[in-house]
Design an enzyme around this catalytic site. Structure first.
Site, PDB file in Angstrom:
ATOM      1  N   ASP A 211       0.723  -6.781  -0.395  1.00 48.69           N
ATOM      2  CA  ASP A 211       0.447  -5.509   0.269  1.00 48.69           C
ATOM      3  C   ASP A 211      -1.052  -5.290   0.367  1.00 48.69           C
ATOM      4  O   ASP A 211      -1.807  -6.262   0.463  1.00 48.69           O
ATOM      5  CB  ASP A 211       1.138  -4.368  -0.500  1.00 48.69           C
ATOM      6  CG  ASP A 211       1.647  -3.279   0.430  1.00 48.69           C
ATOM      7  OD1 ASP A 211       0.814  -2.501   0.931  1.00 48.69           O
ATOM      8  OD2 ASP A 211       2.869  -3.206   0.664  1.00 48.69           O
ATOM      9  N   HIS A 254      -1.174   2.055   0.254  1.00 42.17           N
ATOM     10  CA  HIS A 254       0.181   1.582   0.534  1.00 42.17           C
ATOM     11  C   HIS A 254       0.704   0.663  -0.572  1.00 42.17           C
ATOM     12  O   HIS A 254       1.843   0.802  -1.046  1.00 42.17           O
ATOM     13  CB  HIS A 254       0.175   0.850   1.878  1.00 42.17           C
ATOM     14  CG  HIS A 254       1.512   0.541   2.444  1.00 42.17           C
ATOM     15  ND1 HIS A 254       2.119  -0.680   2.280  1.00 42.17           N
ATOM     16  CD2 HIS A 254       2.363   1.285   3.203  1.00 42.17           C
ATOM     17  CE1 HIS A 254       3.287  -0.690   2.910  1.00 42.17           C
ATOM     18  NE2 HIS A 254       3.460   0.495   3.481  1.00 42.17           N
ATOM     19  N   SER A 464       8.980   0.742   4.367  1.00 43.63           N
ATOM     20  CA  SER A 464       8.035   0.141   3.423  1.00 43.63           C
ATOM     21  C   SER A 464       8.387   0.490   1.992  1.00 43.63           C
ATOM     22  O   SER A 464       8.100  -0.271   1.070  1.00 43.63           O
ATOM     23  CB  SER A 464       6.613   0.622   3.714  1.00 43.63           C
ATOM     24  OG  SER A 464       6.099   0.031   4.873  1.00 43.63           O
TER      25      SER A 464
END
Length: 691
Positions: A211, A254, A464
């Site tokens: 990520d 994220h 996600s």
């Protein structure tokens, strides 16, 4: 008078019973046969089952629920949502607050766009004096704070804005998503949860998060870092080594959120713990604050780092780490929450899907996401279209632990993927399953630090966040049974997923799969139990399928009498099914079908007479067989309150007194015959004759 038995036996010829003794014995034998048959049918489980040929699909008879398949709509979600009855692109709740509290009152809102927000969108908001709390590289919204209710209409009028909505008053995330998948204990599902009843937390499992990096200075990752690498930087050993010793920070947020969902501890309180807080972290950075590698000008640049990341993960899958929790070695699981974007469609032959498949072939359990282009997307995008990986859609848990109100998230991409031309339609059936990914509250990153501020906050919604949810559950399963392969974990997750009354998208091909949710909502507890108890791994064929589709309504509670279980079996590898078997509890496997199978589908029905079972809980397991192998077993659990019948049938009750009389008569005749024989022998001896 005596006659001899005409048949010679090995132990010598014996007299044949004659006269009244023979008649009495014959009557006794008949009665014993009848009575034994009646008693055995009352006290022994019968030779199941009754085989019924059922038309397919019978799912058409199931009442469609929230998740039923629907025809694609040309109307976008923001023009048909039930939260905007006047269709002015402002949530009704916000307008109600405006009327109640006035224009000066401020609110926390999400601003939704028809694409990923850009720098010009940010500039427009800054001109209005609006505070932007957060933005997301792959979600089409911005998180705003302190917005005056009187300015909501102005926000709705901005270019590319499609909807203005409030943030939930109680923002859920791992505090809701975690117990909702039956990992953490809860009033709704305790004690049948993974942590509470089974005691697994992912200990000894190494989980790689591909990520934007992870701020592992955050309390939720304390002591968890095993190793890592930054694929957004060139290979400069002094600055950015690729030997696993690099610890890349998160410059976007994220990755920290995804890691928290999969394996975060949630700190001392544990409120926002991930699914596998005992697992170790491998931090592989593939994205930056801009969403792509430094120096890149196109989004495609990030995909170069993805290819490097998969290649690096494969080469380090057996690494002996010198950091992190003991027992975690190499890389057991990968979770990646990137996708090709809206408008992209792949048949699984793109280089990124192939790279993911290579990781699976190398023995790494790999989880990816369906993407956020739903509900009218044109197929499944790159990476998500993987042939071998676990592709995860996102559910909306409605801010509650109770799963009964869950539904598919509006943004979640629908399947199937494009046809890859291999003549096997089953590999196009994506997504595989669904997990919570909406309104997540998780670990925050530090924009200019390592996360040591250790805060938690709203992180938005997206598939996600559904993917790491599944990856964390996979870590629990591996701890429960370290011998499981990727394919076995994938099949267990699908088979144990919670299925509702939605319609199968193509029941003639697969009577379960649905283009919105795959095979259902993930159930961590049942998946981990099946993983723990799976022993016949060598004879397991994950291509063979056996699904219970329609148990009788009696299975909803305590039952008595006959219980009917219907289902279907097939082979995803198109080799055909040879038969279907079932057993009750730990009993022997029995043949559950006759020649009604057509070689492609076996539609079967099993009837269980609970009157022949002990009181308590029972499990009926069903599996498909073929080529000397078998599928996973689908299970139905029910409780029988009656217990075995201890009285005989009415016929047996009438025969019992007769049996006693006949036994007495037979004994009397034997005694009389014996006395007569003795008297004859004495008389003959007295007369000097042979008896």
């Amino acid at each position: 008078m005596r006659t001899n038995n005409p048949k010679s036996r090995s132990e010598g010829a014996r007299p044949m019973v004659t006269g009244p003794i023979r008649s009495g014995a014959l009557a006794l034998a008949v009665v014993l046969l009848l009575l034994t048959t009646g008693l055995s049918s009352a006290l022994q489980p019968p030779a199941f089952p009754q085989h019924l040929r059922m038309p397919r699909p019978w799912l058409g008879d199931v009442e469609p629920g929230h998740w039923h398949a629907r025809a694609p709509s040309s109307v976008p979600w923001y023009d048909r949502t039930s939260r905007d009855t006047d269709r002015d692109h402002v949530e009704d709740r916000l307008e109600g607050w405006l009327r109640t509290y006035g224009p000066a009152t401020t609110a926390e809102v999400y601003l939704d766009y028809d694409r990923v927000p850009t720098g010009s969108d940010v500039a427009n908001l800054e001109e209005l004096g609006i505070l932007i709390l957060d933005h997301f590289a792959y979600l089409q919204l911005l998180s705003l704070s302190g917005v005056p209710l009187g300015g909501i209409e102005a926000l709705a009028a901005l270019p590319h804005v499609v909807f203005v909505e409030s943030k939930p008053s109680l923002v859920p995330g791992s505090d809701v998503a975690n117990p909702a998948v039956k990992v953490r204990g809860s009033p709704e599902y305790s004690p049948h949860t993974v942590w509470e009843e089974l005691g697994y937390d992912g200990e000894g499992v190494a989980l790689a998060v591909l990520d934007t990096g992870v701020d592992d200075g955050h309390e939720s990752f304390s002591g968890k870092f095993l190793g890592g690498a930054d694929m957004t930087k060139p290979t400069v050993p002094i600055l950015w080594p690729k030997d696993g010793s690099d610890d890349p920070d998160d410059a976007q947020g994220h990755g920290t959120t995804c890691a928290g969902i999969a394996l975060g501890t949630g700190g001392a309180a544990g409120t926002y713990a991930g699914n596998a807080p005992g697992a170790g972290l491998v931090d592989v950075r593939i994205g930056t604050a801009l969403g792509f590698s430094v120096g890149g000008v196109l989004d495609a640049k990030i995909f170069d780092s993805i290819l490097r990341a998969f290649d690096w993960a494969i080469s380090h899958k057996d690494q002996k780490w010198t950091n992190g929790p003991p027992g975690a070695e190499g890389i057991d699981i990968i979770t990646i929450s990137f996708w090709g974007g809206a408008g992209d469609s792949s048949d699984g032959t793109d280089p990124y899907s192939r790279a993911l498949d290579a990781a699976v072939e190398a023995g790494i359990v790999t989880v990816t996401i369906a993407g956020n282009a739903g509900p009218d997307n044109q197929g499944i995008a790159s990476i998500s279209a993987t042939e071998r990986g676990i592709t995860t859609a996102s559910s909306d848990d409605r801010n509650t632990v109770d799963r009964r109100d869950d539904g598919i998230a509006d943004y979640s991409s629908r399947g199937p993927r494009a046809d890859d031309g291999d003549a096997n339609p089953y590999d196009e059936l994506l997504p595989d399953l669904t997990a919570p990914g909406t309104d997540i509250l998780q670990a925050n990153y530090d924009r200019f630090g390592d996360g040591s501020s250790s805060t938690y906050g709203p992180r938005g919604s997206g598939t996600s966040y559904a993917g790491p949810n599944v990856a964390g559950v996979a870590a629990l399963m591996l701890q429960a049974n370290s011998n499981l392969t990727h394919d076995q974990i994938k099949e267990i997750l699908k088979l144990t997923a919670e299925r509702r009354g939605w319609n199968a998208t193509d029941p003639d091909l697969d009577p379960v799969w649905n283009r919105e949710v795959g095979y259902g909502i993930i159930d961590a507890y049942n998946a981990t139990v099946m993983a723990r108890d799976l022993t016949e791994v060598d004879t397991l064929d994950v291509g063979l399928q056996a699904y219970v589709l329609q148990p009788s309504d009696a299975l909803l509670g305590n039952v008595s009498g006959l219980v009917t279980i219907n289902g279907s079996s097939w082979d995803r590898q198109l080799r055909g099914v040879e038969g279907v078997q079932y057993h009750i509890d730990d009993g022997p496997w029995r043949n559950a079908t006759d020649d009604s199978g057509d070689g492609t589908f076996w539609n079967w029905s099993v009837r269980v007479d609970t009157r022949h079972l002990r009181s308590g809980t029972h499990v009926v397991s069903v599996r498909a067989v073929g080529g000397g192998s078998h599928s996973l077993s689908d299970n139905v659990t029910f409780s029988s309150a009656q217990g075995p019948t201890t009285t005989t049938s009415p016929i047996s009750v009438l025969l019992l007194p007769l049996l006693v009389v006949l036994i007495a008569v037979a004994v009397s005749l034997l005694v009389v015959q014996r006395v007569r024989k003795t008297l004859r022998a004495r008389r003959a001896a007295k007369d000097g004759q042979a008896p």
